[in-house]
Design a protein around this motif. Structure first.
Motif, PDB file in Angstrom:
ATOM      1  N   GLY A  72      14.362  54.881  29.240  1.00  0.00           N
ATOM      2  CA  GLY A  72      13.198  55.630  28.664  1.00  0.00           C
ATOM      3  C   GLY A  72      13.055  56.751  29.226  1.00  0.00           C
ATOM      4  N   LEU A  73      14.113  57.430  29.807  1.00  0.00           N
ATOM      5  CA  LEU A  73      14.038  58.942  30.015  1.00  0.00           C
ATOM      6  C   LEU A  73      14.403  59.877  28.830  1.00  0.00           C
ATOM      7  CD1 LEU A  73      15.592  58.693  33.606  1.00  0.00           C
ATOM      8  CD2 LEU A  73      13.289  58.911  32.936  1.00  0.00           C
ATOM      9  N   GLY A  74      14.888  58.972  27.909  1.00  0.00           N
ATOM     10  CA  GLY A  74      15.074  59.647  26.471  1.00  0.00           C
ATOM     11  C   GLY A  74      16.572  60.280  26.653  1.00  0.00           C
ATOM     12  N   ALA A  75      17.105  61.056  27.644  1.00  0.00           N
ATOM     13  CA  ALA A  75      18.478  61.370  27.587  1.00  0.00           C
ATOM     14  C   ALA A  75      19.329  60.337  27.653  1.00  0.00           C
ATOM     15  CB  ALA A  75      18.552  62.230  28.889  1.00  0.00           C
ATOM     16  N   GLY A  76      18.975  59.113  27.940  1.00  0.00           N
ATOM     17  CA  GLY A  76      20.001  58.018  27.828  1.00  0.00           C
ATOM     18  C   GLY A  76      20.130  57.228  26.663  1.00  0.00           C
ATOM     19  N   SER A  77      19.878  57.778  25.494  1.00  0.00           N
ATOM     20  CA  SER A  77      19.926  56.870  24.511  1.00  0.00           C
ATOM     21  C   SER A  77      20.904  56.784  23.548  1.00  0.00           C
ATOM     22  CB  SER A  77      18.668  57.176  23.380  1.00  0.00           C
ATOM     23  OG  SER A  77      18.788  58.650  23.070  1.00  0.00           O
ATOM     24  N   LYS A  78      22.016  57.764  24.060  1.00  0.00           N
ATOM     25  CA  LYS A  78      23.072  57.882  23.160  1.00  0.00           C
ATOM     26  C   LYS A  78      24.301  56.630  23.664  1.00  0.00           C
ATOM     27  CE  LYS A  78      22.504  62.291  21.169  1.00  0.00           C
ATOM     28  NZ  LYS A  78      22.340  61.826  19.960  1.00  0.00           N
ATOM     29  N   GLY A  79      25.138  56.326  23.041  1.00  0.00           N
ATOM     30  CA  GLY A  79      26.414  55.621  23.304  1.00  0.00           C
ATOM     31  C   GLY A  79      27.645  56.306  22.802  1.00  0.00           C
ATOM     32  N   LYS A  80      28.732  56.011  23.401  1.00  0.00           N
ATOM     33  CA  LYS A  80      30.235  56.713  23.000  1.00  0.00           C
ATOM     34  C   LYS A  80      31.103  55.792  22.580  1.00  0.00           C
ATOM     35  CE  LYS A  80      31.192  60.359  24.562  1.00  0.00           C
ATOM     36  NZ  LYS A  80      31.114  61.618  24.023  1.00  0.00           N
ATOM     37  N   PHE A  81      31.800  55.994  21.511  1.00  0.00           N
ATOM     38  CA  PHE A  81      33.043  55.248  20.778  1.00  0.00           C
ATOM     39  C   PHE A  81      33.940  55.971  21.340  1.00  0.00           C
ATOM     40  CE2 PHE A  81      29.812  53.622  17.885  1.00  0.00           C
ATOM     41  CZ  PHE A  81      30.211  51.993  18.029  1.00  0.00           C
ATOM     42  N   THR A  82      35.061  55.672  21.814  1.00  0.00           N
ATOM     43  CA  THR A  82      36.316  56.048  22.247  1.00  0.00           C
ATOM     44  C   THR A  82      37.498  55.471  21.685  1.00  0.00           C
ATOM     45  OG1 THR A  82      35.257  56.779  24.223  1.00  0.00           O
ATOM     46  CG2 THR A  82      37.652  56.893  24.209  1.00  0.00           C
ATOM     47  N   PHE A  83      38.569  56.141  21.313  1.00  0.00           N
ATOM     48  CA  PHE A  83      39.894  55.259  20.521  1.00  0.00           C
ATOM     49  C   PHE A  83      40.864  56.435  20.510  1.00  0.00           C
ATOM     50  CE2 PHE A  83      36.339  57.479  17.880  1.00  0.00           C
ATOM     51  CZ  PHE A  83      37.099  58.238  17.419  1.00  0.00           C
ATOM     52  N   LYS A  84      42.052  55.952  19.897  1.00  0.00           N
ATOM     53  CA  LYS A  84      43.093  56.874  19.631  1.00  0.00           C
ATOM     54  C   LYS A  84      42.764  57.304  18.263  1.00  0.00           C
ATOM     55  CE  LYS A  84      48.153  57.931  19.733  1.00  0.00           C
ATOM     56  NZ  LYS A  84      49.450  57.526  19.995  1.00  0.00           N
ATOM     57  N   SER A  85      42.503  58.505  17.975  1.00  0.00           N
ATOM     58  CA  SER A  85      42.131  59.100  16.757  1.00  0.00           C
ATOM     59  C   SER A  85      43.356  59.384  15.766  1.00  0.00           C
ATOM     60  CB  SER A  85      41.713  60.541  16.922  1.00  0.00           C
ATOM     61  OG  SER A  85      41.423  61.209  15.566  1.00  0.00           O
ATOM     62  N   PRO A  86      43.227  58.902  14.511  1.00  0.00           N
ATOM     63  CA  PRO A  86      44.164  59.251  13.732  1.00  0.00           C
ATOM     64  C   PRO A  86      44.247  60.500  12.843  1.00  0.00           C
ATOM     65  CG  PRO A  86      42.384  57.763  12.807  1.00  0.00           C
ATOM     66  CD  PRO A  86      42.094  58.016  14.105  1.00  0.00           C
ATOM     67  N   ALA A  87      43.185  61.354  13.361  1.00  0.00           N
ATOM     68  CA  ALA A  87      42.940  62.707  12.824  1.00  0.00           C
ATOM     69  C   ALA A  87      44.083  63.620  13.559  1.00  0.00           C
ATOM     70  CB  ALA A  87      41.714  63.261  12.980  1.00  0.00           C
ATOM     71  N   TYR A  88      44.338  63.363  14.945  1.00  0.00           N
ATOM     72  CA  TYR A  88      45.139  64.049  15.717  1.00  0.00           C
ATOM     73  C   TYR A  88      46.181  63.315  16.515  1.00  0.00           C
ATOM     74  CZ  TYR A  88      41.199  67.154  14.869  1.00  0.00           C
ATOM     75  OH  TYR A  88      40.174  67.941  14.212  1.00  0.00           O
ATOM     76  N   ASN A  89      46.093  62.104  16.412  1.00  0.00           N
ATOM     77  CA  ASN A  89      47.132  61.114  17.073  1.00  0.00           C
ATOM     78  C   ASN A  89      46.990  61.428  18.618  1.00  0.00           C
ATOM     79  OD1 ASN A  89      49.017  59.355  16.844  1.00  0.00           O
ATOM     80  ND2 ASN A  89      50.637  60.595  17.212  1.00  0.00           N
ATOM     81  N   LEU A  90      45.627  61.588  19.058  1.00  0.00           N
ATOM     82  CA  LEU A  90      45.376  61.922  20.480  1.00  0.00           C
ATOM     83  C   LEU A  90      44.027  61.142  20.582  1.00  0.00           C
ATOM     84  CD1 LEU A  90      46.080  65.589  20.637  1.00  0.00           C
ATOM     85  CD2 LEU A  90      47.510  63.849  21.619  1.00  0.00           C
ATOM     86  N   TYR A  91      43.547  61.363  21.811  1.00  0.00           N
ATOM     87  CA  TYR A  91      41.987  61.059  22.264  1.00  0.00           C
ATOM     88  C   TYR A  91      41.170  61.548  21.320  1.00  0.00           C
ATOM     89  CZ  TYR A  91      38.003  60.522  25.395  1.00  0.00           C
ATOM     90  OH  TYR A  91      36.871  60.313  25.882  1.00  0.00           O
ATOM     91  N   GLY A  92      40.049  60.258  20.866  1.00  0.00           N
ATOM     92  CA  GLY A  92      39.090  60.675  20.058  1.00  0.00           C
ATOM     93  C   GLY A  92      37.850  59.934  20.552  1.00  0.00           C
ATOM     94  N   ASP A  93      36.734  60.558  20.249  1.00  0.00           N
ATOM     95  CA  ASP A  93      35.573  59.949  20.708  1.00  0.00           C
ATOM     96  C   ASP A  93      34.503  60.506  19.795  1.00  0.00           C
ATOM     97  OD1 ASP A  93      34.965  62.360  21.658  1.00  0.00           O
ATOM     98  OD2 ASP A  93      34.553  61.746  23.759  1.00  0.00           O
ATOM     99  N   THR A  94      33.320  59.771  19.884  1.00  0.00           N
ATOM    100  CA  THR A  94      32.021  60.334  19.177  1.00  0.00           C
ATOM    101  C   THR A  94      30.984  59.613  19.771  1.00  0.00           C
ATOM    102  OG1 THR A  94      31.165  60.698  16.982  1.00  0.00           O
ATOM    103  CG2 THR A  94      31.958  58.505  17.275  1.00  0.00           C
ATOM    104  N   SER A  95      29.545  60.342  19.844  1.00  0.00           N
ATOM    105  CA  SER A  95      28.561  59.778  20.327  1.00  0.00           C
ATOM    106  C   SER A  95      27.641  59.314  19.125  1.00  0.00           C
ATOM    107  CB  SER A  95      27.807  60.933  20.856  1.00  0.00           C
ATOM    108  OG  SER A  95      28.516  61.466  22.144  1.00  0.00           O
ATOM    109  N   VAL A  96      26.844  58.264  19.367  1.00  0.00           N
ATOM    110  CA  VAL A  96      25.871  57.746  18.367  1.00  0.00           C
ATOM    111  C   VAL A  96      24.602  57.862  19.196  1.00  0.00           C
ATOM    112  CG1 VAL A  96      27.684  56.748  16.941  1.00  0.00           C
ATOM    113  CG2 VAL A  96      26.812  55.425  18.908  1.00  0.00           C
ATOM    114  N   GLY A  97      23.489  57.687  18.568  1.00  0.00           N
ATOM    115  CA  GLY A  97      22.308  57.497  18.927  1.00  0.00           C
ATOM    116  C   GLY A  97      21.544  56.187  18.232  1.00  0.00           C
TER     117      GLY A  97
END
Length: 161
Positions: A72-97
Motif C-alpha cells: 500500500g506504499l505505492g512504490a511497490g506495485s511493480k513486478g519484474k520479468f527477467t530472461f535472456k533477451s533475443p534482442a541482444y542475446n544477453l540479460y533482459g528484463d522489463t518492469s510491469v505495473g
C-alpha cells in the motif's frame, strides 16, 4: 520485514509445478525484486548453458516482486520479468505495473520461474495455493480484451488479473 512468499517453478514441457521457499541468504543479500530475479537467471544458466539460444525452450522467464509489493506504499506495485533477451542475446528484463504483483503476493508467492515449452497454447492460473497450467487453444488468435474476458469468465472472477 514482511513475510516472504514462496517461489513457484513451472516446467511447461513436463507440466510439473513445484513450490519452494526462497533461500533466506537471498533475502539477506538482495532484499528481493530485481536482485533475486538476476540470481535465479544465473542459477538457471548454471544448470543449462549461458550460451543458449534465447528463443529456445532452454531459456527461462522469471517474474518477481520487490519487498514493497502489496504494502500500500505505492512504490511497490511493480513486478519484474527477467530472461535472456533475443534482442541482444544477453540479460533482459522489463518492469510491469498493475495488480498482478500484489495479487501474486496475496496468494503467497513472490517469484515464478517458467521453463520448458508447452505442446499447445496454455495459461497459468494462480489462485492462492492452487496453481494450474490450463489449455488456452480456445484463446489463440484473440485480442487482449477478448482473451481477458474469456479467462475471467472461465475462472468465474471478474477481478482476476
Amino acid at each position: 520485514m514482511y513475510g516472504h512468499g514462496d517461489l513457484l517453478r513451472i516446467d511447461l514441457s513436463s507440466e510439473k509445478i513445484s513450490k519452494e521457499p526462497v533461500p533466506e541468504k537471498l533475502w539477506q543479500k538482495f532484499m528481493g525484486g530485481e536482485g533475486i530475479n538476476a540470481w535465479l537467471l544465473w542459477e538457471h544458466f548454471l544448470k543449462v548453458d549461458p550460451k543458449i539460444d534465447p528463443l529456445s525452450q532452454d531459456n527461462v522467464l522469471i517474474f518477481g516482486i520487490g519487498p514493497l509489493a502489496s504494502t500500500g506504499l505505492g512504490a511497490g506495485s511493480k513486478g519484474k520479468f527477467t530472461f535472456k533477451s533475443p534482442a541482444y542475446n544477453l540479460y533482459g528484463d522489463t518492469s510491469v505495473g498493475g495488480g498482478f504483483g500484489s495479487q501474486l503476493r496475496w496468494a503467497g508467492h513472490d517469484y515464478i520461474v517458467i521453463t520448458g515449452k508447452a505442446n499447445h497454447p496454455v495459461y497459468i492460473w494462480v489462485n492462492d495455493d492452487s496453481v494450474e497450467i490450463r489449455d488456452a487453444r480456445h484463446l489463440w488468435g484473440k485480442d487482449v480484451p477478448a482473451t481477458t474476458a474469456l479467462i475471467k469468465d472461465a475462472v468465474g472472477d471478474e477481478e482476476a488479473e
